[in-house]
Design an enzyme around this catalytic site. Structure first.
Site, PDB file in Angstrom:
ATOM      1  N   CYS A 132     -28.021 -13.508  -5.651  1.00  0.00           N
ATOM      2  CA  CYS A 132     -29.327 -14.117  -5.906  1.00  0.00           C
ATOM      3  C   CYS A 132     -29.360 -15.572  -5.418  1.00  0.00           C
ATOM      4  O   CYS A 132     -28.835 -16.468  -6.075  1.00  0.00           O
ATOM      5  CB  CYS A 132     -29.635 -14.056  -7.400  1.00  0.00           C
ATOM      6  SG  CYS A 132     -31.172 -14.873  -7.839  1.00  0.00           S
ATOM      7  N   CYS A 135     -31.243 -17.952  -7.763  1.00  0.00           N
ATOM      8  CA  CYS A 135     -30.512 -18.391  -8.964  1.00  0.00           C
ATOM      9  C   CYS A 135     -29.383 -19.359  -8.615  1.00  0.00           C
ATOM     10  O   CYS A 135     -29.135 -20.309  -9.354  1.00  0.00           O
ATOM     11  CB  CYS A 135     -29.884 -17.195  -9.693  1.00  0.00           C
ATOM     12  SG  CYS A 135     -30.836 -15.691  -9.672  1.00  0.00           S
ATOM     13  N   ASP A 136     -28.664 -19.101  -7.537  1.00  0.00           N
ATOM     14  CA  ASP A 136     -27.405 -19.819  -7.293  1.00  0.00           C
ATOM     15  C   ASP A 136     -27.425 -20.775  -6.096  1.00  0.00           C
ATOM     16  O   ASP A 136     -26.444 -21.483  -5.865  1.00  0.00           O
ATOM     17  CB  ASP A 136     -26.264 -18.800  -7.069  1.00  0.00           C
ATOM     18  CG  ASP A 136     -26.064 -17.907  -8.288  1.00  0.00           C
ATOM     19  OD1 ASP A 136     -26.358 -18.380  -9.403  1.00  0.00           O
ATOM     20  OD2 ASP A 136     -25.631 -16.755  -8.131  1.00  0.00           O
TER      21      ASP A 136
END
Ligand code: NDP
Length: 313
Positions: A132, A135-136
């Site tokens: 992701c 997200c990261d």
């Protein structure tokens, strides 16, 4: 046990839209989702949802949820449905906290990220390996990252990562003309000076001690090794159809729930919508998931009406 006309399993676009339509058919509706928003909440940029020229996944699903709840959909998020059992006149839907009864069911359970299946993939998850970019991505400021895949998710992730990393390799296993991503995304990646596209390269090995340090690819029979701080795996998805399968619902060879035009499955009273259905094999977009959710809700309503008619004969 609380009773509902329809229980929707899944809290993505298909699930929320099914909820919105079901309540407008005056159906008592419960929606249970193990996350909020499903996969789409990871989309950092959505430019093709009609009426919203630019939004992101989180904002869009928040609006879906608010809309559904304002119409009376009871929503329970961050809770997994662990078991569904067929009863004489409906279904018992079990979570870790309670069991609910639904006269009909709509599976809008979506799909989860596919893994490469390489040794060390799980060991390096969170230590360089990610699924992701939204997200990261921010963990890789001024670092070197790679993205594996040739679809919209891979190219969109590469573009997002270019906002953080100093270098982004977009690595695809076949020739450029075979990429599945929309031309508009590919063009943007080509014009992005931080993104380098590498073709005909099949991931073979993830190397590192405590964390990921490099990836080895087979490039037309020759090994190439690329040093990386992060690797984003965007190689498609696998449908979340286990619960449906256990109820005897038919799936295709890839595990997608087989649906008829009205989103009914081959088990009476069970409907399905969104990325978990064979419909998504044609086009897996937010707008098509929503459309399937709306149809599934109407079909569940018609199914109940028919049942009531027979009961009253
Ligand atoms: P796709 O299935 O479209 O693409 C998966 C890619 O991964 C393919 O290029 C495939 O290669 C490659 N791949 C699969 N397995 C492996 C493997 N073992 N090793 C290396 N490469 C592999 O998945 P996406 O997640 O990209 O997209 C799913 C759906 O979501 C699509 O319908 C897409 O349009 C949609 N989407 C839309 C977005 C948007 O419009 N903004 C954003 C993101 C997704 P090959 O081509 O050789 O099979």
């Amino acid at each position: 046990m609380k009773e509902y006309d329809v229980i929707i399993v899944g809290s993505g676009p298909a699930g929320y839209t099914a909820g919105i339509y079901a309540t407008r058919f005056n159906m008592k509706t419960l929606l249970i989702g193990k996350e909020s928003g499903g996969q789409v909440s990871e989309s950092y940029r959505i430019e093709n949802y009609p009426g919203l020229s630019m939004t992101n996944g989180m904002d869009l699903v928040t609006k879906f949820k608010e809309h559904a709840e304002s119409l009376g959909v009871k929503t329970i998020e961050f809770l997994e449905v662990t078991e569904v059992k067929k009863t004489e006149n409906g279904f018992n839907v079990k979570t870790d906290e309670a069991t609910y009864f639904g006269r009909t069911l709509i599976f809008a359970t979506g799909a989860k990220k596919r893994k490469l299946g390489l040794l060390n993939e799980d060991r390096f998850r969170g230590k360089g390996v990610s699924y992701c970019a939204t997200c990261d991505g921010a963990f890789f400021i001024d670092k070197i990252v790679g993205v594996i895949g040739g679809g919209d998710s891979a190219v969109a992730s590469a573009l997002l990562l270019s906002e953080y990393a100093k270098k982004v390799y977009l690595i695809y296993r076949r020739k450029k003309d075979k990429m599945r991503a929309m031309p508009v995304w590919i063009e943007r990646a080509e014009n992005n000076e931080k993104v380098e596209m590498i073709f005909e390269s099949v991931p073979k090995e993830l190397k590192g001690e405590e964390k990921l340090e490099s990836v080895v690819f087979d490039q037309n029979g020759k090994n190439i090794e690329i040093k990386l701080d992060g690797l984003f795996i965007e190689i498609g998805t696998v449908p979340e159809s286990e619960l449906a399968k256990k109820l005897g619902v038919s799936v295709n060879e890839k595990g997608y729930i087989k649906v008829n035009e009205d989103m009914s499955t081959d088990v009476p009273g069970i409907f399905a919508a969104g990325d978990v259905t064979t419909g998504s094999n044609m086009l897996a977009q937010i707008v098509t998931a929503c459309a399937e959710g709306a149809i599934a809700a109407e079909s569940a309503y018609k199914y109940l009406k028919k049942e009531e008619y027979h009961e009253n004969l």
